[in-house]
Design a protein around this motif. Structure first.
Motif, PDB file in Angstrom:
ATOM      1  N   VAL A   1       0.943  -1.193   0.013  1.00 16.86           N
ATOM      2  CA  VAL A   1      -0.099   0.178   0.284  1.00 16.86           C
ATOM      3  C   VAL A   1       0.893   1.201   0.104  1.00 16.86           C
ATOM      4  O   VAL A   1       1.813   1.382   0.954  1.00 16.86           O
ATOM      5  CB  VAL A   1      -1.058  -0.143   1.226  1.00 16.86           C
ATOM      6  CG1 VAL A   1      -1.853   1.092   1.080  1.00 16.86           C
ATOM      7  CG2 VAL A   1      -1.848  -1.120   1.306  1.00 16.86           C
TER       8      VAL A   1
ATOM      9  N   ARG B   1       1.606  10.291   4.631  1.00 15.58           N
ATOM     10  CA  ARG B   1       2.013   9.034   3.828  1.00 15.58           C
ATOM     11  C   ARG B   1       1.676   8.075   4.828  1.00 15.58           C
ATOM     12  O   ARG B   1       0.959   6.998   4.709  1.00 15.58           O
ATOM     13  CB  ARG B   1       3.322   9.032   3.558  1.00 15.58           C
ATOM     14  CG  ARG B   1       3.715   7.717   3.043  1.00 15.58           C
ATOM     15  CD  ARG B   1       5.185   7.326   2.700  1.00 15.58           C
ATOM     16  NE  ARG B   1       5.392   6.091   2.128  1.00 15.58           N
ATOM     17  CZ  ARG B   1       6.818   5.810   2.179  1.00 15.58           C
ATOM     18  NH1 ARG B   1       7.664   6.595   2.423  1.00 15.58           N
ATOM     19  NH2 ARG B   1       7.031   4.428   1.767  1.00 15.58           N
TER      20      ARG B   1
ATOM     21  N   GLU C   1      -1.386   5.394   4.588  1.00 14.75           N
ATOM     22  CA  GLU C   1      -1.009   3.971   4.359  1.00 14.75           C
ATOM     23  C   GLU C   1      -1.430   2.983   5.472  1.00 14.75           C
ATOM     24  O   GLU C   1      -1.986   1.907   5.288  1.00 14.75           O
ATOM     25  CB  GLU C   1       0.584   3.770   4.214  1.00 14.75           C
ATOM     26  CG  GLU C   1       0.735   4.431   2.873  1.00 14.75           C
ATOM     27  CD  GLU C   1       2.341   4.143   2.765  1.00 14.75           C
ATOM     28  OE1 GLU C   1       3.046   4.532   1.801  1.00 14.75           O
ATOM     29  OE2 GLU C   1       3.162   3.727   3.671  1.00 14.75           O
TER      30      GLU C   1
ATOM     31  N   THR D   1      -4.154   0.040   4.875  1.00 12.15           N
ATOM     32  CA  THR D   1      -3.635  -1.160   5.271  1.00 12.15           C
ATOM     33  C   THR D   1      -4.553  -2.040   6.232  1.00 12.15           C
ATOM     34  O   THR D   1      -4.994  -3.019   6.272  1.00 12.15           O
ATOM     35  CB  THR D   1      -2.313  -1.257   5.778  1.00 12.15           C
ATOM     36  OG1 THR D   1      -1.361  -0.580   4.602  1.00 12.15           O
ATOM     37  CG2 THR D   1      -1.626  -2.543   6.122  1.00 12.15           C
TER      38      THR D   1
ATOM     39  N   ALA E   1       2.154  -1.788   4.643  1.00 14.44           N
ATOM     40  CA  ALA E   1       2.327  -0.249   4.374  1.00 14.44           C
ATOM     41  C   ALA E   1       3.801   0.085   3.890  1.00 14.44           C
ATOM     42  O   ALA E   1       4.775  -0.592   4.334  1.00 14.44           O
ATOM     43  CB  ALA E   1       1.940   0.696   5.659  1.00 14.44           C
ATOM     44  N   SER E   2       3.977   0.896   2.703  1.00 11.45           N
ATOM     45  CA  SER E   2       5.112   0.789   2.245  1.00 11.45           C
ATOM     46  C   SER E   2       5.940   1.635   3.074  1.00 11.45           C
ATOM     47  O   SER E   2       7.517   1.313   2.640  1.00 11.45           O
ATOM     48  CB  SER E   2       5.065   1.646   0.573  1.00 11.45           C
ATOM     49  OG  SER E   2       4.815   3.036   0.888  1.00 11.45           O
TER      50      SER E   2
END
Length: 210
Positions: free
Chosen positions: A41, A51, A55, A59, A71-72
């Motif tokens: 994500v 961010r 995320e 997620t 989550a990235s």
């Protein structure tokens, strides 16, 4: 696939219904034929805190649907906008995530809205020579205007976000949805409303299987 049929794995407003609607949605015809698992994500924004918050919320919403989502920001440091595509794809592959779910702000549309004024009336009893005592007509009166409010102009804001799903190995698009939120009251409610709508659209299009 998001259990995506793949089991892919790529929040309701507090106290009231969602204000977000999906205005456009597309899904790849062959998506259900793919055996995809896991989703990374990604929120594209200049602000790291925004961010992380988006995320994490996205997620969590996907995990609630039984989807394996990551989550990235837990794998790649810095904002997604300033992180190279190759670095994100490499992180997804290393984590065994077959899809990338990328979301970004698409703009705000502000439109004028006219609210007409309101007239207020009252009924004054109309007794007199033409209204005999005890007769039905005596219950009718004259309707007179007693006040009014003027019409006013305001503005309506429509915030748009786009969420795209890509296959990690090929970078081919698999799904896209555009959301529109009218007059969001705050950032958290906007975020949660948008995510709820995106996840609902995934389920509607068969990306998420119960």
């Amino acid at each position: 696939m998001l259990r995506i049929v793949l089991c892919l794995c790529v929040i309701a407003l507090a106290g009231c219904g969602t204000t977000t609607k999906i205005t456009n949605a597309w899904v790849a015809p062959d998506l259900k034929e793919k055996n995809l698992k896991g989703v990374l994500v990604i929120a594209v924004t200049e602000r790291q805190d925004a961010r992380i918050n988006f995320e994490d919320a996205y997620t969590a919403a996907l995990k609630d649907q039984g989807i394996h989502a990551v989550a990235s920001h837990t794998l790649v440091n810095g904002t997604a906008r300033k992180t190279s595509k190759d670095k994100i794809i490499a992180a997804a592959k290393q984590a065994g995530l077959d899809t990338l779910l990328l979301s970004h702000y698409a703009g705000t549309l502000e439109q004028p809205v006219y609210h007409p004024g309101t007239d207020y009336y009252s009924v004054i009893p109309a007794y007199g020579s033409n209204y005999g005592y005890g007769r039905f007509g005596g219950y009718y009166g004259q309707i007179v205007k007693v006040g009014s409010t003027a019409g006013i102009w305001t503005s309506s804001k429509q915030v748009m976000l786009v969420s795209d799903l890509y296959e990690t190995a090929t970078e081919e698009p698999l799904w896209q949805a555009t959301s529109e939120t009218i007059d969001p009251s705050n950032r958290i409610k906007l975020r949660d409303s948008v995510i709820q709508s995106f996840v609902g659209q995934m389920e509607k299009q068969g990306l998420i299987k119960k």
